[in-house]
Design a protein around this motif. Structure first.
Motif, PDB file in Angstrom:
ATOM      1  N   GLU A  33       1.127  -0.709  -8.813  1.00  0.00           N
ATOM      2  CA  GLU A  33       2.060  -1.233  -9.806  1.00  0.00           C
ATOM      3  C   GLU A  33       3.208  -0.263 -10.059  1.00  0.00           C
ATOM      4  OE1 GLU A  33       3.356  -4.340 -12.236  1.00  0.00           O
ATOM      5  OE2 GLU A  33       1.724  -4.240 -10.780  1.00  0.00           O
ATOM      6  N   ARG A  34       2.907   1.037 -10.141  1.00  0.00           N
ATOM      7  CA  ARG A  34       3.987   2.022 -10.321  1.00  0.00           C
ATOM      8  C   ARG A  34       4.934   1.998  -9.133  1.00  0.00           C
ATOM      9  NH1 ARG A  34      -0.353   4.954 -12.498  1.00  0.00           N
ATOM     10  NH2 ARG A  34      -0.764   5.980 -10.492  1.00  0.00           N
ATOM     11  N   ASP A  35       4.369   1.865  -7.928  1.00  0.00           N
ATOM     12  CA  ASP A  35       5.216   1.802  -6.733  1.00  0.00           C
ATOM     13  C   ASP A  35       6.093   0.562  -6.767  1.00  0.00           C
ATOM     14  OD1 ASP A  35       5.730   2.481  -3.692  1.00  0.00           O
ATOM     15  OD2 ASP A  35       5.137   0.366  -3.751  1.00  0.00           O
ATOM     16  N   GLY A 350      -5.543  -8.155   9.245  1.00  0.00           N
ATOM     17  CA  GLY A 350      -5.050  -9.498   9.499  1.00  0.00           C
ATOM     18  C   GLY A 350      -3.807  -9.866   8.708  1.00  0.00           C
ATOM     19  N   THR A 351      -3.360 -11.098   8.899  1.00  0.00           N
ATOM     20  CA  THR A 351      -2.081 -11.557   8.373  1.00  0.00           C
ATOM     21  C   THR A 351      -1.983 -11.437   6.856  1.00  0.00           C
ATOM     22  OG1 THR A 351      -1.961 -13.130  10.197  1.00  0.00           O
ATOM     23  CG2 THR A 351      -0.456 -13.490   8.364  1.00  0.00           C
ATOM     24  N   ARG A 352      -3.067 -11.750   6.170  1.00  0.00           N
ATOM     25  CA  ARG A 352      -3.030 -11.710   4.704  1.00  0.00           C
ATOM     26  C   ARG A 352      -2.676 -10.319   4.174  1.00  0.00           C
ATOM     27  NH1 ARG A 352      -8.438 -15.061   2.763  1.00  0.00           N
ATOM     28  NH2 ARG A 352      -7.915 -17.059   3.747  1.00  0.00           N
ATOM     29  N   SER A 353      -3.013  -9.303   4.935  1.00  0.00           N
ATOM     30  CA  SER A 353      -2.765  -7.934   4.467  1.00  0.00           C
ATOM     31  C   SER A 353      -1.283  -7.607   4.390  1.00  0.00           C
ATOM     32  CB  SER A 353      -3.458  -6.925   5.385  1.00  0.00           C
ATOM     33  OG  SER A 353      -2.902  -6.966   6.695  1.00  0.00           O
ATOM     34  N   ALA A 354      -0.442  -8.432   5.057  1.00  0.00           N
ATOM     35  CA  ALA A 354       0.998  -8.191   5.036  1.00  0.00           C
ATOM     36  C   ALA A 354       1.683  -8.802   3.821  1.00  0.00           C
ATOM     37  CB  ALA A 354       1.640  -8.732   6.312  1.00  0.00           C
ATOM     38  N   LEU A 355       0.942  -9.544   3.013  1.00  0.00           N
ATOM     39  CA  LEU A 355       1.533 -10.112   1.801  1.00  0.00           C
ATOM     40  C   LEU A 355       1.933  -9.003   0.841  1.00  0.00           C
ATOM     41  CD1 LEU A 355      -0.923 -13.072   1.133  1.00  0.00           C
ATOM     42  CD2 LEU A 355       1.401 -13.203   2.075  1.00  0.00           C
ATOM     43  N   ALA A 356       3.081  -9.178   0.216  1.00  0.00           N
ATOM     44  CA  ALA A 356       3.571  -8.151  -0.719  1.00  0.00           C
ATOM     45  C   ALA A 356       2.596  -7.925  -1.862  1.00  0.00           C
ATOM     46  CB  ALA A 356       4.942  -8.551  -1.255  1.00  0.00           C
ATOM     47  N   THR A 357       1.885  -8.975  -2.249  1.00  0.00           N
ATOM     48  CA  THR A 357       0.945  -8.841  -3.361  1.00  0.00           C
ATOM     49  C   THR A 357      -0.215  -7.907  -3.040  1.00  0.00           C
ATOM     50  OG1 THR A 357      -0.135 -10.865  -2.566  1.00  0.00           O
ATOM     51  CG2 THR A 357       1.455 -11.097  -4.378  1.00  0.00           C
ATOM     52  N   ALA A 359       0.083  -5.053  -1.468  1.00  0.00           N
ATOM     53  CA  ALA A 359       0.639  -3.705  -1.676  1.00  0.00           C
ATOM     54  C   ALA A 359       0.098  -2.681  -0.686  1.00  0.00           C
ATOM     55  CB  ALA A 359       0.378  -3.227  -3.107  1.00  0.00           C
ATOM     56  N   LEU A 360      -0.439  -3.138   0.454  1.00  0.00           N
ATOM     57  CA  LEU A 360      -0.960  -2.190   1.432  1.00  0.00           C
ATOM     58  C   LEU A 360       0.146  -1.473   2.186  1.00  0.00           C
ATOM     59  CD1 LEU A 360      -3.950  -4.235   2.915  1.00  0.00           C
ATOM     60  CD2 LEU A 360      -4.026  -2.364   1.258  1.00  0.00           C
ATOM     61  N   ASP A 361       1.336  -2.027   2.173  1.00  0.00           N
ATOM     62  CA  ASP A 361       2.452  -1.393   2.871  1.00  0.00           C
ATOM     63  C   ASP A 361       2.857  -0.060   2.245  1.00  0.00           C
ATOM     64  OD1 ASP A 361       3.386  -3.109   0.653  1.00  0.00           O
ATOM     65  OD2 ASP A 361       5.379  -2.380   1.249  1.00  0.00           O
ATOM     66  N   ARG A 362       2.483   0.143   0.985  1.00  0.00           N
ATOM     67  CA  ARG A 362       2.903   1.391   0.319  1.00  0.00           C
ATOM     68  C   ARG A 362       2.315   2.611   1.009  1.00  0.00           C
ATOM     69  NH1 ARG A 362      -1.625   0.110  -2.636  1.00  0.00           N
ATOM     70  NH2 ARG A 362      -2.815   1.880  -3.504  1.00  0.00           N
ATOM     71  N   HIS A 363       1.138   2.475   1.619  1.00  0.00           N
ATOM     72  CA  HIS A 363       0.528   3.629   2.277  1.00  0.00           C
ATOM     73  C   HIS A 363       1.395   4.102   3.443  1.00  0.00           C
ATOM     74  CE1 HIS A 363      -3.051   3.208  -0.130  1.00  0.00           C
ATOM     75  NE2 HIS A 363      -3.234   1.974   0.279  1.00  0.00           N
ATOM     76  N   TRP A 364       1.877   3.151   4.269  1.00  0.00           N
ATOM     77  CA  TRP A 364       2.733   3.549   5.380  1.00  0.00           C
ATOM     78  C   TRP A 364       4.062   4.082   4.867  1.00  0.00           C
ATOM     79  CZ3 TRP A 364       7.594   2.422   7.131  1.00  0.00           C
ATOM     80  CH2 TRP A 364       7.922   2.980   8.380  1.00  0.00           C
TER      81      TRP A 364
END
Length: 399
Positions: A33-35, A350-357, A359-364
């Motif tokens: 959430e902070r990110d 999988g595909t669902r992990s790319a959803l903005a909700t 927030a897994l992209d913050r790690h990369w």
């Protein structure tokens, strides 16, 4: 824990690690959430300071825990596993406290170290833009009467400055003099701290701009920086060790969230012929490879911490070089692990992990941003030179 009678708790190593793990878990709850909102973690940084964790390297002479850097690195890893933004914010706090330990006069140490024990925070104002390279500095301290100086310049990437009580500024003493550090209080006249950090990752580190316009500095708040590298030292190794710990924390957090996502949200691929995604042998194999990468990086980090501690106990050219090379190996490994795992997690989730909700992209994004501090390729270059002909690595703060 809180500040009692004007002083934070003086922790043991086991207490520091236990507390860092607990705070890291707590910080993790709001990290996404902070990110997302770029909400700066003022309350969390205050909690970190009040816990006593920011005082763990204060020398015993001044009432501190004088903790080994192997422990400090583990504290950084655990905090960064929860939120690497909060892990990075105190990086310069520890680097410049180390600089004060190495180059500060007794009177200077007696002034600053007790303030750290009282919960005060230190940041940095080092890097500049528009210069030929990262180690070229144009900010200057010019004489202004007996024992007085004026500080002028503009600094960028000043991580943690918005949270800090003291901002050490790297500057030349005179127009062409050696580099020194001016310790500037956060409320000094002529000091301006801008909240203008806007990066793809590490979005809440407050790594913005610091402007210095004729800031008054007295001689008792200036420490020598150039002298740091004229003798064997672990100064650079310590700073890089803590950077490596941040990346190790990112890698472990990314792997942990990927596991949780695959276990609870991912669907199996039909060709696998299994009921759950976590039963897919390709997914299991990928997790095994990522676990191996993260464990290897963590092991090199732990080893580097031990080598730094050994060098500090018996410092000479060989032991300082051994510390630098051990940290270089850890830095290269944690860089690779953080980038690889934070990217590959999407492959297994999988595909669902790319959803903005999710927030897994913050790690990369965090890994990609933080690992740009110092090129991992140069760590490997110096390791290679040592392996080929025994060349000792250079002395500077980026290695």
């Amino acid at each position: 824990m809180t500040v009692v009678n004007g002083q934070v708790a003086v922790l043991t190593s086991s207490e520091a690690i236990e507390l860092a793990a607990a705070l890291g878990d707590e910080f993790a709850k709001g990290a996404a959430e902070r990110d997302r909102n770029r909400a700066l973690p003022f309350a969390e940084v205050d909690a970190l300071a009040a816990s006593g964790l920011l005082a763990i390297t204060v020398p015993a002479l001044y009432g501190g825990a004088d903790m080994p850097y192997s422990t400090v690195a583990e504290v950084f890893r655990l905090i960064s596993k929860g939120d690497p933004n909060i892990g990075q914010i105190p990086h310069s706090h520890f680097v410049f406290l180390n600089q004060l330990r190495l180059q500060g006069a007794p009177a200077q140490q007696a002034r600053i170290f007790p303030e750290v024990l009282a919960g005060r925070k230190v940041a940095n104002a080092q890097s500049e833009r528009g210069t030929k390279h990262v180690r070229e500095i144009t900010t200057t301290l010019t004489p202004d009467g007996d024992g007085r100086w004026r500080l002028n310049g503009t600094k960028y990437y000043c991580t943690g400055a918005l949270f800090a009580d003291w901002i050490p500024v790297l500057a030349h003493l005179g127009l062409d003099g050696p580099l020194h550090v001016a310790w500037v209080p956060h409320d000094a006249d002529g000091l301006e701290i801008l909240d203008d950090w806007n990066a793809v990752g590490q979005r809440t580190t407050a790594s913005g701009t610091v402007r210095l316009n004729h800031v008054a500095v007295t001689e008792d708040l200036i420490t020598d920086f150039a002298a740091e590298f004229t003798v064997p030292t672990t100064y650079g190794a310590v700073g890089q060790l803590l950077h490596a710990a941040i990346d190790a924390g990112i890698a472990r957090a990314a792997l942990g969230e990927a596991s949780a996502f695959v276990t609870t949200k991912s669907r199996p691929y039909p060709d696998a012929g299994v009921e759950r995604a976590v039963e897919d042998p390709l997914v299991v194999h990928a997790f095994g490879e990522m676990e191996l990468s993260v464990r290897s990086a963590e092991a090199l980090l732990a080893e580097a911490g031990r080598v730094v501690d050994n060098a500090n106990a018996d410092l000479d050219d060989q032991s300082a070089a051994a510390a630098t090379l051990a940290v270089a190996a850890a830095r290269a490994a944690t860089t690779q692990a953080a980038l690889d795992v934070s990217s590959r997690l999407f492959e297994v989730a999988g595909t669902r992990s790319a959803l903005a909700t999710a927030a897994l992209d913050r790690h990369w994004r965090n890994a990609r941003t933080h690992t740009l501090h110092d090129p991992a390729a140069w760590k490997i270059q110096h390791l290679g030179r040592w392996a080929v002909d025994g060349s000792l690595p250079p002395r500077h703060g980026q290695l």
